[in-house]
Scaffold this active site. Structure first.
Site, PDB file in Angstrom:
ATOM      1  N   GLN A   1       2.480 -13.749  -6.766  1.00 45.06           N
ATOM      2  CA  GLN A   1       2.341 -14.448  -8.041  1.00 45.06           C
ATOM      3  C   GLN A   1       2.948 -13.604  -9.165  1.00 45.06           C
ATOM      4  OE1 GLN A   1       1.998 -16.417 -11.174  1.00 45.06           O
ATOM      5  NE2 GLN A   1       1.032 -17.479  -9.468  1.00 45.06           N
TER       6      GLN A   1
ATOM      7  N   SER B   1      -8.549 -30.946 -19.852  1.00 44.05           N
ATOM      8  CA  SER B   1      -7.606 -32.024 -19.564  1.00 44.05           C
ATOM      9  C   SER B   1      -7.765 -32.516 -18.130  1.00 44.05           C
ATOM     10  CB  SER B   1      -6.173 -31.531 -19.797  1.00 44.05           C
ATOM     11  OG  SER B   1      -5.232 -32.502 -19.408  1.00 44.05           O
TER      12      SER B   1
ATOM     13  N   GLY C   1      -7.825 -35.883 -14.709  1.00 45.86           N
ATOM     14  CA  GLY C   1      -7.472 -35.546 -13.343  1.00 45.86           C
ATOM     15  C   GLY C   1      -6.286 -34.603 -13.317  1.00 45.86           C
TER      16      GLY C   1
ATOM     17  N   LEU D   1      -2.709 -34.005 -12.756  1.00 44.48           N
ATOM     18  CA  LEU D   1      -1.533 -34.866 -12.693  1.00 44.48           C
ATOM     19  C   LEU D   1      -0.457 -34.314 -11.765  1.00 44.48           C
ATOM     20  CD1 LEU D   1      -1.240 -35.807 -16.468  1.00 44.48           C
ATOM     21  CD2 LEU D   1      -2.465 -36.994 -14.646  1.00 44.48           C
ATOM     22  N   GLN D   2      -0.447 -33.000 -11.552  1.00 43.36           N
ATOM     23  CA  GLN D   2       0.557 -32.393 -10.676  1.00 43.36           C
ATOM     24  C   GLN D   2      -0.142 -31.534  -9.635  1.00 43.36           C
ATOM     25  OE1 GLN D   2       3.449 -29.959 -12.646  1.00 43.36           O
ATOM     26  NE2 GLN D   2       4.609 -29.527 -10.779  1.00 43.36           N
TER      27      GLN D   2
ATOM     28  N   GLU E   1      -0.887 -21.588 -10.005  1.00 52.54           N
ATOM     29  CA  GLU E   1      -2.008 -20.669 -10.251  1.00 52.54           C
ATOM     30  C   GLU E   1      -2.880 -21.117 -11.420  1.00 52.54           C
ATOM     31  OE1 GLU E   1      -4.405 -17.277  -9.701  1.00 52.54           O
ATOM     32  OE2 GLU E   1      -2.667 -17.815  -8.477  1.00 52.54           O
TER      33      GLU E   1
ATOM     34  N   ARG F   1      -3.309 -24.145 -12.650  1.00 50.52           N
ATOM     35  CA  ARG F   1      -4.060 -25.348 -12.296  1.00 50.52           C
ATOM     36  C   ARG F   1      -5.237 -25.009 -11.380  1.00 50.52           C
ATOM     37  NH1 ARG F   1       1.015 -27.973 -10.036  1.00 50.52           N
ATOM     38  NH2 ARG F   1       1.946 -26.060 -10.820  1.00 50.52           N
TER      39      ARG F   1
ATOM     40  N   ASN G   1       7.527 -20.909 -12.274  1.00 53.85           N
ATOM     41  CA  ASN G   1       7.095 -20.321 -13.538  1.00 53.85           C
ATOM     42  C   ASN G   1       8.232 -20.202 -14.530  1.00 53.85           C
ATOM     43  OD1 ASN G   1       4.121 -19.283 -13.537  1.00 53.85           O
ATOM     44  ND2 ASN G   1       4.869 -18.874 -11.480  1.00 53.85           N
TER      45      ASN G   1
ATOM     46  N   ARG H   1       9.123 -23.725 -15.826  1.00 54.79           N
ATOM     47  CA  ARG H   1       8.094 -24.259 -16.709  1.00 54.79           C
ATOM     48  C   ARG H   1       7.865 -23.364 -17.919  1.00 54.79           C
ATOM     49  NH1 ARG H   1       4.351 -27.850 -14.513  1.00 54.79           N
ATOM     50  NH2 ARG H   1       2.680 -26.817 -15.646  1.00 54.79           N
TER      51      ARG H   1
END
Length: 271
Positions: A34, A50, A55, A57-58, A76, A78, A110, A113
């Site tokens: 990681q 959220s 829920g 979402l991804q 990580e 999430r 990472n 995003r």
């Protein structure tokens, strides 16, 4: 261990790889590769809220490990947020990959995003190169970035841990942090504090560092294509007038020539 699909379907012999399934969080091990080392508690709590309301979402991405467990490949934040709200199962996609590709996937997600700061990116890239014994060129090809980008990121690791931490705390960007390497080590901490407190941008930082070194900033030379033959400019001007008329602009140009100069008077209607 039973893998419970999110959408209940009749039993089938379909391989669950690359489709969304629910996996018990307790059976998921962290990714040893990681790249992210800093997790903002406030951002995690917001993500947890959220997820509770909307829920996840991804799905996170996992790979199977020896035995009946799974190892996190990416997601990580999430996973941590799900643990904050005591979720027992989490939606996942299981992929078939080895240790090296798992590390690459984690870095790629990472970076794409923008979840890593530039120091974390540099550390992750160095870890990938050192652990698997690959070259900068090979690393760049696997990550889909230029080799010069890899080299520039690795240069940041020449800063001390204190300098890295302070640069991030004062929100210096990657180019500003890299510019610090021009300074002798004993001047860097003071420079970081000055740049941060004055909120200098990148070009101002370059000038500030050059001033500290007693150098003049490099000036980019502008290439001006100059022609000394006046007739070329006159011909270009005449073509411009002609083009305006062809476009329906009723401009009027009068020309007066003397022994010393050529005078143009152009009237262009504004309506």
């Amino acid at each position: 261990m039973t893998i419970k699909p999110i959408f209940q379907k009749p039993p089938s012999i379909e391989n669950p790889v690359n489709r969304v399934v629910e996996i018990p969080i307790a059976s998921i091990k962290p990714n040893p590769s990681q790249p992210r080392v800093v997790f903002d508690d406030y951002e995690l709590s917001q993500l947890a809220v959220s997820i509770r309301q909307n829920g996840m979402l991804q799905p996170v991405t996992l790979r199977r490990t020896d035995g009946a467990g799974y190892e996190l490949v990416s997601g990580e934040r999430r996973l941590r947020a799900a643990k904050l709200i005591n979720m027992e199962h989490i939606p996942c996609i299981i992929i078939d990959t080895d240790n090296e590709n798992s590390a690459i996937f984690a870095i790629l997600e990472n970076i794409q995003r923008s979840d890593l700061n530039y120091i974390e990116e540099a550390l992750a890239i160095k870890s990938l190169i050192d652990h698997y014994g690959i070259t900068q060129e090979d690393c760049a090809a696997r990550l889909g970035i230029a080799q010069s980008t890899v080299a520039n990121k690795l240069r940041l690791l020449r800063l001390t841990d204190e300098e890295k931490s302070l640069a991030l705390r004062f929100r210096l960007n990657e180019r500003q942090a890299r510019a610090l390497l021009k300074l002798p080590p004993e001047k860097r901490l003071a420079a970081i504090e000055k740049i941060g407190s004055l909120q200098l941008n990148t070009s101002q930082t370059d000038k500030f560092i050059c001033d500290m070194l007693g150098e003049k900033p490099l000036e980019r030379k502008k290439h001006v294509w100059a022609f000394k033959h006046v007739g070329l400019y006159i011909n270009t001007f005449n073509k411009t007038i002609e083009s305006m008329k062809n476009a329906g602009i009723e401009c009027v140009a009068t020309r007066n020539r003397t022994d010393d100069f050529m005078e143009y008077i152009v009237k262009i209607p504004l309506k």
